[in-house]
Design a protein around this motif. Structure first.
Motif, mmCIF file in Angstrom:
data_model
loop_
_atom_site.group_PDB
_atom_site.id
_atom_site.type_symbol
_atom_site.label_atom_id
_atom_site.label_comp_id
_atom_site.label_asym_id
_atom_site.label_seq_id
_atom_site.Cartn_x
_atom_site.Cartn_y
_atom_site.Cartn_z
ATOM 1 N N PHE A 6 -25.045 -30.504 31.823
ATOM 2 C CA PHE A 6 -24.522 -29.455 30.951
ATOM 3 C C PHE A 6 -23.047 -29.743 30.641
ATOM 4 O O PHE A 6 -22.277 -30.085 31.537
ATOM 5 N N SER A 15 -34.744 -32.894 17.615
ATOM 6 C CA SER A 15 -33.910 -31.953 18.362
ATOM 7 C C SER A 15 -32.663 -31.556 17.590
ATOM 8 O O SER A 15 -31.991 -30.594 17.952
ATOM 9 N N ASP A 73 -22.880 -27.454 24.774
ATOM 10 C CA ASP A 73 -22.665 -26.038 24.471
ATOM 11 C C ASP A 73 -21.252 -25.811 23.939
ATOM 12 O O ASP A 73 -20.276 -26.323 24.506
ATOM 13 N N ALA A 129 -27.285 -30.864 27.701
ATOM 14 C CA ALA A 129 -27.098 -29.682 26.855
ATOM 15 C C ALA A 129 -25.640 -29.602 26.463
ATOM 16 O O ALA A 129 -24.760 -29.486 27.312
ATOM 17 N N HIS A 163 -36.163 -30.718 28.954
ATOM 18 C CA HIS A 163 -35.139 -29.721 29.207
ATOM 19 C C HIS A 163 -33.931 -30.409 29.832
ATOM 20 O O HIS A 163 -34.043 -31.459 30.451
ATOM 21 N N PRO A 164 -32.743 -29.822 29.650
ATOM 22 C CA PRO A 164 -31.521 -30.512 30.081
ATOM 23 C C PRO A 164 -31.326 -30.535 31.589
ATOM 24 O O PRO A 164 -31.725 -29.621 32.302
ATOM 25 N N TYR A 208 -25.341 -32.984 19.447
ATOM 26 C CA TYR A 208 -26.515 -32.740 20.284
ATOM 27 C C TYR A 208 -26.956 -34.050 20.903
ATOM 28 O O TYR A 208 -26.670 -35.141 20.396
ATOM 29 N N MET A 231 -32.358 -34.535 24.659
ATOM 30 C CA MET A 231 -32.334 -33.197 25.249
ATOM 31 C C MET A 231 -32.104 -33.228 26.754
ATOM 32 O O MET A 231 -32.349 -32.245 27.453
#
Length: 210
Positions: free
Chosen positions: A23, A199, A148, A146, A19-20, A139, A143
């Motif tokens: 961000f 991913s 966005d 993140a 999980h990131p 991406y 991972m």
């Protein structure tokens, strides 16, 4: 504090790769030239406050609580050298064939309102004619970061030649991706996504049909 080169490539944090921890809000401009080819990808990445603060602490060599031009250039060079192995977080498929991204000439760094910004333009390693279907996504394959895109308007096509193409922004639903790829998304992927490169299935991307 995690050094920038290590944080962006997720080295030194294998237990938390699923999980990131960083961000970033991103913008991507896909540029077409007069020859009807994708000529350039322009990127802007704005990082979260916490990671930006860690970068400030690491690169503020004169301890004046800001990054001067020389320090910002060092940030950009560090990222330039670090992300090559990860294709600069860029995945390109031209009619089903994977295309690499050429190394950017430079990655520009800036610091605005307490946030680190990285800006760079790069070319596909081989020409991508505006024919058939192709997609471009951003991406982090580990991972750890993140990426966005706040709105669909943050992935755009630039150039008159795109008038003959249709494009759409695809935002995969993670639950649907997992359900559709249970045979390949094994526990090994979540423990070590760098080894499977799956991913990309979760990446927001822009798809073209010409």
């Amino acid at each position: 504090m995690v050094p920038l080169a290590l944080a962006l490539t997720a080295f030194g944090a294998p237990a938390a790769l699923a999980h990131p921890h960083i961000f970033a809000q991103a913008r991507l401009e896909v540029v077409a030239n007069d020859k009807g080819q994708v000529s350039e990808l322009r990127n802007v990445w704005r990082f979260d406050d916490m990671f930006s603060a860690s970068v400030l602490l690491e690169f503020d060599h004169n301890s004046d609580a800001k990054l001067d031009a020389k320090e910002l250039a060092e940030v950009g060079q560090t990222v330039l050298e670090s992300l090559g192995e990860y294709n600069y977080y860029t995945t390109i498929f031209d009619n089903g064939k994977s295309v690499k991204l050429s190394k950017p000439d430079v990655i520009h760094a800036d610091f605005k309102d307490g946030q680190l910004l990285l800006m760079f333009a790069a070319k596909p390693a081989q020409p991508i004619p505006l024919k058939g279907t192709f997609s471009i996504g951003i991406y982090d394959p580990t991972m750890y970061t993140a990426m966005d895109f706040p709105t669909d308007n943050d992935l755009v096509a630039v150039g008159d030649k795109f008038k003959s193409c249709k494009h759409k922004v695809v935002r995969p639903d993670p639950d649907e991706v997992i359900a559709q790829n249970q045979a390949t998304l094994t526990s090994a992927f979540f423990n070590d996504p760098t080894g499977t490169n799956m991913s990309k299935l979760f990446a927001t991307r822009i798809e073209f049909t010409c």
